[in-house]
Design a protein around this motif. Structure first.
Motif, PDB file in Angstrom:
ATOM      1  N   VAL A  17       2.833 -15.336   8.097  1.00 20.34           N
ATOM      2  CA  VAL A  17       1.627 -14.662   7.603  1.00 20.34           C
ATOM      3  C   VAL A  17       1.307 -13.541   8.588  1.00 20.34           C
ATOM      4  O   VAL A  17       1.065 -13.793   9.765  1.00 20.34           O
ATOM      5  N   ALA A  18       1.338 -12.320   8.086  1.00 18.98           N
ATOM      6  CA  ALA A  18       1.117 -11.172   8.970  1.00 18.98           C
ATOM      7  C   ALA A  18       0.524 -10.014   8.184  1.00 18.98           C
ATOM      8  O   ALA A  18       0.803  -9.848   6.998  1.00 18.98           O
ATOM      9  N   ASP A  67      -3.259  -1.743  11.120  1.00 16.89           N
ATOM     10  CA  ASP A  67      -4.149  -0.774  10.465  1.00 16.89           C
ATOM     11  C   ASP A  67      -4.628  -1.224   9.089  1.00 16.89           C
ATOM     12  O   ASP A  67      -5.409  -0.523   8.449  1.00 16.89           O
ATOM     13  N   ALA A  68      -4.188  -2.404   8.648  1.00 19.35           N
ATOM     14  CA  ALA A  68      -4.622  -2.920   7.341  1.00 19.35           C
ATOM     15  C   ALA A  68      -5.430  -4.214   7.479  1.00 19.35           C
ATOM     16  O   ALA A  68      -5.819  -4.808   6.484  1.00 19.35           O
ATOM     17  N   ARG A  69      -5.680  -4.649   8.696  1.00 14.38           N
ATOM     18  CA  ARG A  69      -6.407  -5.899   8.916  1.00 14.38           C
ATOM     19  C   ARG A  69      -7.878  -5.763   8.562  1.00 14.38           C
ATOM     20  O   ARG A  69      -8.454  -4.689   8.624  1.00 14.38           O
ATOM     21  N   GLY A  70      -8.461  -6.894   8.173  1.00 17.30           N
ATOM     22  CA  GLY A  70      -9.886  -6.923   7.873  1.00 17.30           C
ATOM     23  C   GLY A  70     -10.217  -6.604   6.429  1.00 17.30           C
ATOM     24  O   GLY A  70     -11.388  -6.613   6.052  1.00 17.30           O
ATOM     25  N   GLY A  71      -9.214  -6.346   5.629  1.00 22.42           N
ATOM     26  CA  GLY A  71      -9.446  -5.991   4.226  1.00 22.42           C
ATOM     27  C   GLY A  71      -9.205  -7.127   3.251  1.00 22.42           C
ATOM     28  O   GLY A  71      -9.243  -6.919   2.047  1.00 22.42           O
ATOM     29  N   GLY A  72      -8.943  -8.328   3.758  1.00 21.93           N
ATOM     30  CA  GLY A  72      -8.749  -9.478   2.892  1.00 21.93           C
ATOM     31  C   GLY A  72      -7.362  -9.637   2.310  1.00 21.93           C
ATOM     32  O   GLY A  72      -7.153 -10.465   1.422  1.00 21.93           O
ATOM     33  N   LEU A  73      -6.392  -8.879   2.809  1.00 20.45           N
ATOM     34  CA  LEU A  73      -5.042  -8.961   2.245  1.00 20.45           C
ATOM     35  C   LEU A  73      -4.400 -10.321   2.505  1.00 20.45           C
ATOM     36  O   LEU A  73      -3.829 -10.925   1.594  1.00 20.45           O
ATOM     37  N   ALA A  74      -4.465 -10.812   3.736  1.00 17.13           N
ATOM     38  CA  ALA A  74      -3.881 -12.120   4.041  1.00 17.13           C
ATOM     39  C   ALA A  74      -4.604 -13.218   3.260  1.00 17.13           C
ATOM     40  O   ALA A  74      -3.973 -14.152   2.764  1.00 17.13           O
ATOM     41  N   THR A  75      -5.915 -13.094   3.138  1.00 12.75           N
ATOM     42  CA  THR A  75      -6.681 -14.071   2.350  1.00 12.75           C
ATOM     43  C   THR A  75      -6.197 -14.095   0.910  1.00 12.75           C
ATOM     44  O   THR A  75      -6.001 -15.172   0.327  1.00 12.75           O
ATOM     45  N   ALA A  76      -5.979 -12.928   0.331  1.00 10.44           N
ATOM     46  CA  ALA A  76      -5.488 -12.848  -1.048  1.00 10.44           C
ATOM     47  C   ALA A  76      -4.101 -13.479  -1.175  1.00 10.44           C
ATOM     48  O   ALA A  76      -3.813 -14.163  -2.166  1.00 10.44           O
ATOM     49  N   LEU A  77      -3.240 -13.272  -0.171  1.00 16.69           N
ATOM     50  CA  LEU A  77      -1.909 -13.871  -0.208  1.00 16.69           C
ATOM     51  C   LEU A  77      -1.988 -15.392  -0.086  1.00 16.69           C
ATOM     52  O   LEU A  77      -1.258 -16.111  -0.765  1.00 16.69           O
ATOM     53  N   VAL A  78      -2.872 -15.887   0.763  1.00 12.37           N
ATOM     54  CA  VAL A  78      -3.055 -17.336   0.883  1.00 12.37           C
ATOM     55  C   VAL A  78      -3.566 -17.906  -0.434  1.00 12.37           C
ATOM     56  O   VAL A  78      -3.083 -18.948  -0.896  1.00 12.37           O
ATOM     57  N   ARG A 110       0.886  -1.162   0.000  1.00 12.25           N
ATOM     58  CA  ARG A 110       0.000   0.000   0.000  1.00 12.25           C
ATOM     59  C   ARG A 110       0.922   1.210   0.000  1.00 12.25           C
ATOM     60  O   ARG A 110       1.730   1.362   0.916  1.00 12.25           O
ATOM     61  N   ALA A 111       0.826   2.030  -1.030  1.00 11.95           N
ATOM     62  CA  ALA A 111       1.703   3.199  -1.169  1.00 11.95           C
ATOM     63  C   ALA A 111       3.173   2.787  -1.040  1.00 11.95           C
ATOM     64  O   ALA A 111       3.951   3.425  -0.347  1.00 11.95           O
ATOM     65  N   GLN A 112       3.539   1.712  -1.694  1.00 14.15           N
ATOM     66  CA  GLN A 112       4.897   1.164  -1.733  1.00 14.15           C
ATOM     67  C   GLN A 112       5.409   0.682  -0.372  1.00 14.15           C
ATOM     68  O   GLN A 112       6.612   0.509  -0.181  1.00 14.15           O
ATOM     69  N   ASN A 113       4.513   0.449   0.565  1.00 19.23           N
ATOM     70  CA  ASN A 113       4.880  -0.081   1.872  1.00 19.23           C
ATOM     71  C   ASN A 113       4.274  -1.469   2.041  1.00 19.23           C
ATOM     72  O   ASN A 113       3.118  -1.692   1.688  1.00 19.23           O
ATOM     73  N   VAL A 114       5.050  -2.396   2.607  1.00 21.48           N
ATOM     74  CA  VAL A 114       4.555  -3.746   2.863  1.00 21.48           C
ATOM     75  C   VAL A 114       3.557  -3.687   4.015  1.00 21.48           C
ATOM     76  O   VAL A 114       3.889  -3.239   5.110  1.00 21.48           O
ATOM     77  N   VAL A 115       2.318  -4.122   3.738  1.00 21.04           N
ATOM     78  CA  VAL A 115       1.291  -4.126   4.777  1.00 21.04           C
ATOM     79  C   VAL A 115       0.811  -5.531   5.113  1.00 21.04           C
ATOM     80  O   VAL A 115       0.120  -5.730   6.117  1.00 21.04           O
ATOM     81  N   ALA A 116       1.149  -6.517   4.286  1.00 19.10           N
ATOM     82  CA  ALA A 116       0.819  -7.906   4.579  1.00 19.10           C
ATOM     83  C   ALA A 116       1.867  -8.790   3.923  1.00 19.10           C
ATOM     84  O   ALA A 116       2.463  -8.421   2.909  1.00 19.10           O
ATOM     85  N   THR A 117       2.080  -9.958   4.506  1.00 23.57           N
ATOM     86  CA  THR A 117       3.116 -10.854   4.006  1.00 23.57           C
ATOM     87  C   THR A 117       2.743 -12.305   4.262  1.00 23.57           C
ATOM     88  O   THR A 117       1.938 -12.614   5.138  1.00 23.57           O
ATOM     89  N   LEU A 118       3.349 -13.169   3.483  1.00 29.99           N
ATOM     90  CA  LEU A 118       3.204 -14.618   3.637  1.00 29.99           C
ATOM     91  C   LEU A 118       4.472 -15.253   3.096  1.00 29.99           C
ATOM     92  O   LEU A 118       4.977 -14.848   2.048  1.00 29.99           O
ATOM     93  N   GLY A 119       4.987 -16.232   3.821  1.00 24.82           N
ATOM     94  CA  GLY A 119       6.139 -16.999   3.354  1.00 24.82           C
ATOM     95  C   GLY A 119       5.718 -18.437   3.117  1.00 24.82           C
ATOM     96  O   GLY A 119       4.862 -18.970   3.822  1.00 24.82           O
ATOM     97  N   MET A 120       6.293 -19.058   2.092  1.00 26.30           N
ATOM     98  CA  MET A 120       6.007 -20.465   1.829  1.00 26.30           C
ATOM     99  C   MET A 120       7.300 -21.157   1.432  1.00 26.30           C
ATOM    100  O   MET A 120       8.044 -20.671   0.586  1.00 26.30           O
ATOM    101  N   ARG A 121       7.561 -22.275   2.072  1.00 29.81           N
ATOM    102  CA  ARG A 121       8.739 -23.080   1.759  1.00 29.81           C
ATOM    103  C   ARG A 121       8.276 -24.429   1.242  1.00 29.81           C
ATOM    104  O   ARG A 121       7.397 -25.059   1.824  1.00 29.81           O
ATOM    105  N   PHE A 122       8.864 -24.855   0.146  1.00 27.89           N
ATOM    106  CA  PHE A 122       8.568 -26.177  -0.402  1.00 27.89           C
ATOM    107  C   PHE A 122       9.518 -27.187   0.228  1.00 27.89           C
ATOM    108  O   PHE A 122      10.698 -26.919   0.402  1.00 27.89           O
TER     109      PHE A 122
END
Length: 108
Positions: free
Chosen positions: A67-68, A72-83, A39-51
């Motif tokens: 997953v974080a 102030d960005a929670r509840g907008g579906g960002l983590a869901t989109a990353l998953v 959001r505005a070039q700032n990381v507001v959500a993240t997810l890591g995956m290792r095979f």
């Protein structure tokens, strides 16, 4: 910014930074994927995956962690989109099983 978000969400007195507790996320690796929402070039959500492969039959799995979302960005579906993106990436890689990787009550 990725590591700063993890420290903000998961830092503790015992492990002041997330990567002290989970050093696998410290460096980029060929078997690791990092996804972020910006959001505005700032990381507001993240997810890591290792095979990885689970023995004895060497079943390929995706281990999902780090997953974080900023408070102030929670509840907008960002983590869901990353998953959802992680599921799609795993599917394209032929990986059919994803496991959430964390400790105790880390994810609620």
């Amino acid at each position: 910014q990725w590591l700063d978000l993890l420290a903000e969400c998961f830092g503790s007195k015992e492990y002041p930074t997330y990567v002290e507790d989970f050093p696998i996320w410290r460096e980029a690796r060929a078997d690791t994927v990092r996804l972020v929402a910006l959001r505005a070039q700032n990381v507001v959500a993240t997810l890591g995956m290792r095979f990885a492969e689970i023995k004895p039959d060497r079943t390929r799995v995706g281990l999902v962690g780090a997953v974080a979302t900023r408070a102030d960005a929670r509840g907008g579906g960002l983590a869901t989109a990353l998953v959802e993106e992680a599921v799609a990436l795993a599917d394209r890689a032929g990986v059919k099983t994803l496991l959430l990787w964390g400790e105790g009550d880390l994810y609620q």
